[in-house]
Design a protein around this motif. Structure first.
Motif, short mmCIF file in Angstrom:
data_model
loop_
_atom_site.label_atom_id
_atom_site.label_comp_id
_atom_site.label_asym_id
_atom_site.label_seq_id
_atom_site.Cartn_x
_atom_site.Cartn_y
_atom_site.Cartn_z
N MET A 26 0.55 -0.79 -0.15
CA MET A 26 0.21 0.21 -0.32
C MET A 26 0.77 1.44 0.16
SD MET A 26 -3.44 -0.76 -0.21
CE MET A 26 -3.87 -0.03 1.04
N GLY A 27 0.10 2.30 -0.81
CA GLY A 27 0.86 3.69 -0.64
C GLY A 27 0.49 4.62 -0.63
N TRP A 28 1.15 6.10 -0.98
CA TRP A 28 0.72 7.14 -1.06
C TRP A 28 1.62 8.04 -2.35
CZ3 TRP A 28 -4.02 8.93 0.68
CH2 TRP A 28 -4.41 8.47 2.12
N PHE A 29 0.78 8.60 -3.29
CA PHE A 29 1.23 9.54 -3.95
C PHE A 29 0.76 11.09 -3.60
CE2 PHE A 29 1.66 5.05 -5.25
CZ PHE A 29 3.38 4.46 -5.55
N ARG A 30 1.39 12.03 -4.28
CA ARG A 30 0.61 13.25 -4.61
C ARG A 30 0.88 13.68 -5.84
NH1 ARG A 30 4.69 16.01 -0.11
NH2 ARG A 30 6.75 16.07 -1.83
N GLN A 31 0.35 15.15 -6.30
CA GLN A 31 -0.07 15.23 -7.77
C GLN A 31 0.13 16.36 -7.97
OE1 GLN A 31 -1.90 13.30 -11.36
NE2 GLN A 31 -0.22 14.49 -12.55
N ALA A 32 1.11 17.58 -7.82
CA ALA A 32 0.56 18.88 -7.72
C ALA A 32 0.02 19.37 -8.82
CB ALA A 32 2.20 19.57 -7.21
N PRO A 33 -0.34 20.85 -8.85
CA PRO A 33 -0.70 21.36 -10.39
C PRO A 33 0.22 21.40 -11.15
CG PRO A 33 -1.91 22.60 -8.61
CD PRO A 33 -0.94 21.76 -7.36
N TRP B 31 -6.34 2.75 -8.00
CA TRP B 31 -5.69 3.68 -7.38
C TRP B 31 -6.67 4.50 -6.12
CZ3 TRP B 31 -1.32 6.53 -7.65
CH2 TRP B 31 -0.22 6.18 -8.59
N GLY B 32 -6.48 5.63 -5.35
CA GLY B 32 -8.22 5.66 -5.00
C GLY B 32 -8.53 6.71 -5.74
N GLN B 33 -9.55 7.37 -5.06
CA GLN B 33 -9.57 8.68 -5.58
C GLN B 33 -9.30 10.40 -5.89
OE1 GLN B 33 -10.95 8.05 -3.54
NE2 GLN B 33 -10.98 10.20 -1.81
N GLY B 34 -8.67 10.37 -4.62
CA GLY B 34 -7.67 11.54 -4.53
C GLY B 34 -7.32 12.64 -3.49
N THR B 35 -7.46 12.97 -2.51
CA THR B 35 -7.97 13.93 -2.04
C THR B 35 -6.95 15.06 -1.74
OG1 THR B 35 -8.56 14.70 0.54
CG2 THR B 35 -6.79 12.56 -0.28
N CYS C 59 -4.33 7.14 -2.70
CA CYS C 59 -3.52 5.84 -2.00
C CYS C 59 -3.33 5.52 -3.33
CB CYS C 59 -4.68 5.85 -0.73
SG CYS C 59 -6.19 4.91 -1.14
N ALA C 60 -2.81 3.99 -2.95
CA ALA C 60 -2.37 2.59 -4.07
C ALA C 60 -2.53 1.86 -3.44
CB ALA C 60 -1.64 2.96 -5.27
N ALA C 61 -3.44 0.42 -4.00
CA ALA C 61 -2.80 -0.92 -3.34
C ALA C 61 -2.54 -1.86 -4.78
CB ALA C 61 -3.81 -1.49 -3.04
N SER C 62 -1.36 -2.66 -4.46
CA SER C 62 -0.25 -3.27 -5.12
C SER C 62 -0.40 -5.45 -4.74
CB SER C 62 1.21 -2.96 -5.92
OG SER C 62 0.31 -2.11 -6.68
N ARG C 63 -0.23 -5.74 -5.87
CA ARG C 63 -0.15 -7.18 -4.88
C ARG C 63 1.32 -7.53 -5.43
NH1 ARG C 63 -4.38 -8.20 -8.88
NH2 ARG C 63 -2.73 -8.17 -11.14
#
Length: 123
Positions: free
Chosen positions: A34-41, A113-117, A96-100
């Motif tokens: 499980m993990g977290w990613f981010r994307q700035a404008p 992938w999650g929907q983002g917050t 957030c994300a999940a991988s096998r």
């Protein structure tokens, strides 16, 4: 197939804290990465943190080490990202994300992938 629902984003001042949550449903094994990613404008999506297997192994991007903490509650099937000492450059949509397999996560190719917050840190 397996939805990931995020919450906890918001607007804070520099130096403040937020805790993000990601609730997973479906047959996600406790061994999933499980993990977290981010994307700035205007920027590419980037890796932030990951938790692997039973939760004993955690990893962080250099930019957040010492400030962010990723944890996982297998009973609740939820992963968290505690963010302290927030900086304006932390402003981004967090996913957030999940991988096998952990390799998929680190290669930026998670299975889900999650929907983002939105997290906004003001100066």
């Amino acid at each position: 197939q397996v939805p990931l629902v995020e919450s906890g984003g918001g607007l804070v001042q520099a130096g403040g804290s937020l805790r993000l949550s990601c609730a997973a449903s479906g047959p996600i094994f406790s061994t999933y990465a499980m993990g977290w990613f981010r994307q700035a404008p205007g920027k590419e999506r980037e890796y932030v943190a990951a938790i692997i297997g039973t939760g004993s192994s955690t990893y962080y991007a250099d930019s957040v080490k010492g400030r962010f903490t990723i944890t996982r509650d297998n009973a609740k099937n939820t992963v968290y990202l505690q963010m302290n000492s927030l900086k304006p450059e932390d402003t981004a949509v967090y996913y957030c994300a999940a991988s096998r397999r952990s390799s998929y996560l680190f290669e930026m190719k998670p299975n889900y992938w999650g929907q983002g917050t939105q997290v906004t840190v003001s100066s």
